[in-house]
Write a protein that holds these residues in place. Structure first.
Motif, PDB file in Angstrom:
ATOM      1  N   PHE A  15       0.849  -1.194   0.000  1.00 13.39           N
ATOM      2  CA  PHE A  15       0.000   0.000   0.000  1.00 13.39           C
ATOM      3  C   PHE A  15       0.883   1.243   0.000  1.00 13.39           C
ATOM      4  CE2 PHE A  15      -2.329  -3.472   1.750  1.00 13.39           C
ATOM      5  CZ  PHE A  15      -3.588  -3.349   1.179  1.00 13.39           C
ATOM      6  N   CYS A  16       0.354   2.309  -0.578  1.00 11.55           N
ATOM      7  CA  CYS A  16       1.116   3.565  -0.653  1.00 11.55           C
ATOM      8  C   CYS A  16       1.010   4.297   0.676  1.00 11.55           C
ATOM      9  CB  CYS A  16       0.558   4.420  -1.786  1.00 11.55           C
ATOM     10  SG  CYS A  16       1.252   6.068  -1.852  1.00 11.55           S
ATOM     11  N   VAL A  17       2.157   4.710   1.201  1.00  7.56           N
ATOM     12  CA  VAL A  17       2.156   5.385   2.511  1.00  7.56           C
ATOM     13  C   VAL A  17       1.392   6.704   2.458  1.00  7.56           C
ATOM     14  CG1 VAL A  17       4.321   6.647   2.126  1.00  7.56           C
ATOM     15  CG2 VAL A  17       3.649   6.017   4.460  1.00  7.56           C
ATOM     16  N   ILE A  18       1.343   7.337   1.295  1.00  9.77           N
ATOM     17  CA  ILE A  18       0.748   8.674   1.228  1.00  9.77           C
ATOM     18  C   ILE A  18      -0.775   8.609   1.211  1.00  9.77           C
ATOM     19  CG2 ILE A  18       0.622  10.825  -0.085  1.00  9.77           C
ATOM     20  CD1 ILE A  18       3.451  10.421  -0.973  1.00  9.77           C
ATOM     21  N   TYR A  19      -1.344   7.814   0.306  1.00 11.42           N
ATOM     22  CA  TYR A  19      -2.805   7.782   0.212  1.00 11.42           C
ATOM     23  C   TYR A  19      -3.426   6.425   0.522  1.00 11.42           C
ATOM     24  CZ  TYR A  19      -2.491  12.463  -1.772  1.00 11.42           C
ATOM     25  OH  TYR A  19      -2.252  13.784  -1.948  1.00 11.42           O
ATOM     26  N   GLY A  20      -2.581   5.448   0.855  1.00  8.74           N
ATOM     27  CA  GLY A  20      -3.107   4.170   1.325  1.00  8.74           C
ATOM     28  C   GLY A  20      -3.696   3.277   0.252  1.00  8.74           C
ATOM     29  N   GLU A  21      -3.526   3.635  -1.019  1.00 10.43           N
ATOM     30  CA  GLU A  21      -4.125   2.820  -2.066  1.00 10.43           C
ATOM     31  C   GLU A  21      -3.267   1.587  -2.347  1.00 10.43           C
ATOM     32  OE1 GLU A  21      -2.436   5.529  -2.407  1.00 10.43           O
ATOM     33  OE2 GLU A  21      -1.912   6.041  -4.462  1.00 10.43           O
ATOM     34  N   TYR A  22      -3.943   0.479  -2.686  1.00 11.69           N
ATOM     35  CA  TYR A  22      -3.207  -0.739  -3.040  1.00 11.69           C
ATOM     36  C   TYR A  22      -2.392  -0.459  -4.292  1.00 11.69           C
ATOM     37  CZ  TYR A  22      -2.019  -5.407  -4.476  1.00 11.69           C
ATOM     38  OH  TYR A  22      -1.302  -6.507  -4.846  1.00 11.69           O
ATOM     39  N   VAL A  59       5.871   3.870  -1.533  1.00 10.22           N
ATOM     40  CA  VAL A  59       5.071   4.959  -2.102  1.00 10.22           C
ATOM     41  C   VAL A  59       4.741   4.533  -3.531  1.00 10.22           C
ATOM     42  CG1 VAL A  59       7.145   6.235  -2.833  1.00 10.22           C
ATOM     43  CG2 VAL A  59       5.003   7.466  -2.521  1.00 10.22           C
ATOM     44  N   CYS A  60       3.554   4.877  -4.003  1.00  8.92           N
ATOM     45  CA  CYS A  60       3.214   4.431  -5.353  1.00  8.92           C
ATOM     46  C   CYS A  60       3.828   5.380  -6.385  1.00  8.92           C
ATOM     47  CB  CYS A  60       1.695   4.337  -5.535  1.00  8.92           C
ATOM     48  SG  CYS A  60       0.864   5.908  -5.704  1.00  8.92           S
ATOM     49  N   GLN A  61       3.999   4.855  -7.582  1.00  7.15           N
ATOM     50  CA  GLN A  61       4.605   5.649  -8.654  1.00  7.15           C
ATOM     51  C   GLN A  61       3.801   6.906  -8.954  1.00  7.15           C
ATOM     52  OE1 GLN A  61       6.465   3.592 -12.065  1.00  7.15           O
ATOM     53  NE2 GLN A  61       4.809   4.551 -13.195  1.00  7.15           N
ATOM     54  N   ASN A  62       2.458   6.798  -8.899  1.00  7.47           N
ATOM     55  CA  ASN A  62       1.622   7.988  -9.143  1.00  7.47           C
ATOM     56  C   ASN A  62       1.968   9.109  -8.183  1.00  7.47           C
ATOM     57  OD1 ASN A  62       0.169   7.024 -11.203  1.00  7.47           O
ATOM     58  ND2 ASN A  62      -1.614   6.389  -9.977  1.00  7.47           N
ATOM     59  N   CYS A  63       2.128   8.757  -6.910  1.00  9.63           N
ATOM     60  CA  CYS A  63       2.416   9.782  -5.914  1.00  9.63           C
ATOM     61  C   CYS A  63       3.806  10.384  -6.134  1.00  9.63           C
ATOM     62  CB  CYS A  63       2.297   9.210  -4.497  1.00  9.63           C
ATOM     63  SG  CYS A  63       0.578   9.015  -3.978  1.00  9.63           S
ATOM     64  N   VAL A  64       4.769   9.536  -6.549  1.00 10.88           N
ATOM     65  CA  VAL A  64       6.120  10.061  -6.818  1.00 10.88           C
ATOM     66  C   VAL A  64       6.044  11.067  -7.973  1.00 10.88           C
ATOM     67  CG1 VAL A  64       8.455   9.492  -7.589  1.00 10.88           C
ATOM     68  CG2 VAL A  64       7.268   7.967  -6.008  1.00 10.88           C
TER      69      VAL A  64
HETATM   70 ZN   LIG Z   1       0.191   6.857  -3.686  1.00  9.43          ZN
END
Ligand SMILES: [Zn+2]
Ligand SMILES: [Zn+2]
Length: 264
Positions: A15-22, A59-64
């Motif tokens: 899960f992404c630490v920033i928004y919690g999405e799988y 962290v997910c790639q989208n958030c990066v």
């Molecule tokens: Zn994210």
């Protein structure tokens, strides 16, 4: 990475630490100094408790990408006004995000609409009521120069198949991506062809992607079947199983299926 004392149904690091999405494995990124710095500048708090097993170290790639675009002034706001706030769960059965999220069946087509539980241990992000009120990036509160941010990100991305500059432009589907999507959506031959031709009209397919691919998608499988009078049968079960991507044909595992099929 934190050692896991508790065992959850899902790995917290998926899960992404920033928004919690799988986040699918190939889009999981480590939390670099750039990510931490951008997070602090945007949300006004530091990412905390990363050493705890109940905070993802991913962290997910989208958030990066969004963080980088925001830092570079290429976008005015991130998706949410606040990040996911992680607290230690009271238990695993009704207060643990990583045990409560059911990711069965999640795929690239439905991922954005997936629903996540609201728990006291995982406070969900809040959306912007007005994106123009989003914070403006400033380099003054950071300890490193913008050049370092770029270098850091280049290092980060060098081992992935991801090219940041493509992110803002449409990325056309190639044949295998389109095949994946069609399989995920379980489309018929006709629907697959309609989808492919619509995408083609909008220039969203790579030049070598064939629309008619789906019309004959069974042709590779036809040699495994014979037809005699009214009977159609599989003449090479082992070959068919391997062609369909299964590793090994074990006849005993298929006996049950055959019995069931006969009774239909
Ligand atoms: Zn994210
Ligand atoms: Zn748990």
């Amino acid at each position: 990475m934190a050692t896991k004392k508790r065992r959850c149904l899902n790995d917290s690091n998926s899960f992404c630490v920033i928004y919690g999405e799988y986040t699918f494995a190939k889009y999981r990124k480590s939390i670099t100094d750039f990510v931490k710095s951008a997070y602090f500048k945007y949300f006004g708090v530091h990412i905390s408790n990363l050493q705890k097993p109940w905070v993802p170290n991913t962290v997910c790639q989208n958030c990066v990408v969004s963080s980088r675009q925001w830092s570079n002034g290429k976008r005015s706001a991130l998706k949410f006004k606040t990040p996911m706030i992680w607290w230690e769960p009271r238990n695993h059965h009704d207060d643990c995000y990583f045990c409560m999220v059911n990711i069965t069946g999640i795929n690239s087509a439905n991922r954005d609409k997936w629903s996540y539980p609201t728990l006291s241990s995982a406070q969900k992000p809040l959306t912007h009521s007005d994106q123009s009120l989003a914070p403006v990036p400033s380099t003054s509160s950071t300890s490193f120069e913008p050049e370092n941010i770029e270098n850091e990100e280049e290092k980060q991305d060098s081992d992935s198949d991801f090219t940041p500059s493509q992110e803002t432009k449409p990325q056309p589907f190639n044949q295998s991506e389109l095949n994946d999507l069609i399989r995920d959506l379980n489309l018929s031959k006709e629907s697959s062809e309609i989808l492919a031709s619509r995408l083609k009209e909008k220039n969203l397919l790579t030049p070598d992607t064939k629309i008619t691919f789906y019309r004959t998608r069974e042709k590779d499988l036809l040699p495994y079947f014979s037809s005699e009078e009214n009977l159609v049968y599989c003449n090479n079960v082992e070959g068919l199983i391997q062609k369909m991507g299964l590793q090994k044909y074990i006849p005993s595992e298929w006996r049950l299926l055959l019995i069931a099929a006969k009774e239909v």
